[in-house]
Design an enzyme around this catalytic site. Structure first.
Site, PDB file in Angstrom:
ATOM      1  N   TYR A 210       0.834  -1.200   0.000  1.00  0.00           N
ATOM      2  CA  TYR A 210       0.000   0.000   0.000  1.00  0.00           C
ATOM      3  C   TYR A 210       0.864   1.242   0.000  1.00  0.00           C
ATOM      4  O   TYR A 210       2.072   1.175   0.235  1.00  0.00           O
ATOM      5  CB  TYR A 210      -0.952   0.001   1.205  1.00  0.00           C
ATOM      6  CG  TYR A 210      -0.300   0.310   2.537  1.00  0.00           C
ATOM      7  CD1 TYR A 210       0.508  -0.612   3.182  1.00  0.00           C
ATOM      8  CD2 TYR A 210      -0.483   1.550   3.154  1.00  0.00           C
ATOM      9  CE1 TYR A 210       1.109  -0.321   4.410  1.00  0.00           C
ATOM     10  CE2 TYR A 210       0.098   1.844   4.386  1.00  0.00           C
ATOM     11  CZ  TYR A 210       0.896   0.912   5.004  1.00  0.00           C
ATOM     12  OH  TYR A 210       1.494   1.201   6.217  1.00  0.00           O
TER      13      TYR A 210
ATOM     14  N   LYS B 222       6.561  -1.907   1.874  1.00  0.00           N
ATOM     15  CA  LYS B 222       5.369  -1.360   2.546  1.00  0.00           C
ATOM     16  C   LYS B 222       4.192  -2.323   2.351  1.00  0.00           C
ATOM     17  O   LYS B 222       3.287  -2.072   1.550  1.00  0.00           O
ATOM     18  CB  LYS B 222       5.046   0.039   1.994  1.00  0.00           C
ATOM     19  CG  LYS B 222       4.152   0.849   2.918  1.00  0.00           C
ATOM     20  CD  LYS B 222       4.225   2.310   2.569  1.00  0.00           C
ATOM     21  CE  LYS B 222       3.240   3.140   3.349  1.00  0.00           C
ATOM     22  NZ  LYS B 222       3.427   3.112   4.789  1.00  0.00           N
TER      23      LYS B 222
ATOM     24  N   LEU C 202      11.162   1.247   7.218  1.00  0.00           N
ATOM     25  CA  LEU C 202      10.646   1.794   5.966  1.00  0.00           C
ATOM     26  C   LEU C 202      11.362   3.112   5.676  1.00  0.00           C
ATOM     27  O   LEU C 202      11.512   3.947   6.572  1.00  0.00           O
ATOM     28  CB  LEU C 202       9.137   2.045   6.084  1.00  0.00           C
ATOM     29  CG  LEU C 202       8.487   2.478   4.788  1.00  0.00           C
ATOM     30  CD1 LEU C 202       8.318   1.281   3.849  1.00  0.00           C
ATOM     31  CD2 LEU C 202       7.136   3.126   5.045  1.00  0.00           C
TER      32      LEU C 202
END
Ligand code: PDD
Length: 287
Positions: A33, A149, A207
């Site tokens: 996403y 992600k 991330l």
């Protein structure tokens, strides 16, 4: 006004929008996403999120569902149909629908694509940032590919709920060496006791935030430096300032960690200035 979702090629009222029960995102968290901030109907850090989306899909060998141009059009149209001025747009791509079985489905199974968008009160976010928020720490129990992600967010959800249960806004996750990795949905930063800006390097299992990347560029433009070096929970507790970054949160000052006051217990000058400057740049560059 009722909200609208894009689901696999059509726009539908959100209340009627559905995905298949055998969607692999639903059954295996086999999907990725992205979240863009929306300012005045335009998408912030556009290229960064788009590039990371393609990277996440490629790493997981999920087919790119449509051209960049078509995807951009769908994102914009979803924002427009939901009449979002300030808020976020959410995109999810999964490996598609197939009879439940762990291996990848047959070649050519189309990925599922959904897009939603919602308004968020900018004034409320600004008020929260002006006061600063509380952070707690939690053990980082996630898998080894947090650079992708994915929608596999259960550890993040549990960490965020632990924060809420303790009246805090965010949970910073901590590795087995006692070093902060990142927030449950944000990147973690401090201005350490020597006045150095620090955030964890992206070689670690975190991330690479798009907000983080834009902020780094801004900081460099000012001739300032960021030390991309891990910091411990103790380093954070004795820091001059602490804050975190993400789409939607922008730059959010943290005023306590596990109940320990950071600095004088108010949002610090560097975090406050970086928030203002990030917002100016993100709005200027939004497309
Ligand atoms: N979260 N780290 C984690 C674990 C995240 O989930 C996010 C974003 C970030 C910050 O990335 P960016 O600056 O590109 O938004 C860091 C989004 C907002 C979410 O899950 O809703």
């Amino acid at each position: 006004m009722s909200r609208v979702a894009y689901v696999n090629g059509t726009y539908q009222p959100l209340s009627e929008a559905v995905i298949h029960v055998e969607d692999r995102g639903f059954q295996f968290a086999d999907g990725v996403y992205e979240v863009w901030s929306v300012f005045d109907g335009k998408l912030a850090d556009f290229e960064g999120h788009m590039t990371r989306l393609v990277r996440s899909l490629t790493e997981l060998r999920i087919a790119i569902p449509m051209t960049r141009g078509s995807l951009t059009q769908v994102l914009r149209e979803t924002v427009r149909r939901n009449r979002v001025r300030d808020g976020i747009v959410y995109l999810q791509v999964t490996r598609g629908t197939a009879r439940r079985d762990h291996p990848f489905p047959a070649e050519g199974t189309p990925p599922s694509v959904i897009v939603t968008s919602k308004s968020v009160s900018f004034a409320k976010a600004q008020a929260q940032a002006a006061k600063g928020v509380a952070v707690i720490t939690q053990p980082d129990i996630r898998w080894g590919r947090c650079d992708i992600k994915t929608v596999g967010l259960l550890p993040n959800v549990l960490a965020k709920q632990a924060a809420r249960d303790r009246g805090a806004y965010e949970a910073w996750m901590v590795d087995e060496m006692g070093l902060v990795t990142e927030g449950s949905s944000t990147n973690a930063w401090i201005v350490d006791k020597n006045g150095k800006l620090r955030t964890r390097d992206t070689q670690a299992n975190i991330l690479k935030g798009c907000t983080r990347t834009t902020l780094m560029a801004l900081i460099a433009e000012h001739g300032l430096e960021v030390d991309e070096r891990p910091f411990s929970v103790d380093d954070a507790k004795e820091a001059k300032e602490a804050f975190f970054t993400a789409a939607g949160a922008f730059v959010m000052p943290a005023i306590s960690i596990d109940g320990v006051k950071i600095g004088d217990g108010k949002p610090g000058p560097i975090a406050t200035r970086l928030r203002t400057e990030y917002l100016e740049k993100a709005k200027r560059d939004a497309v």
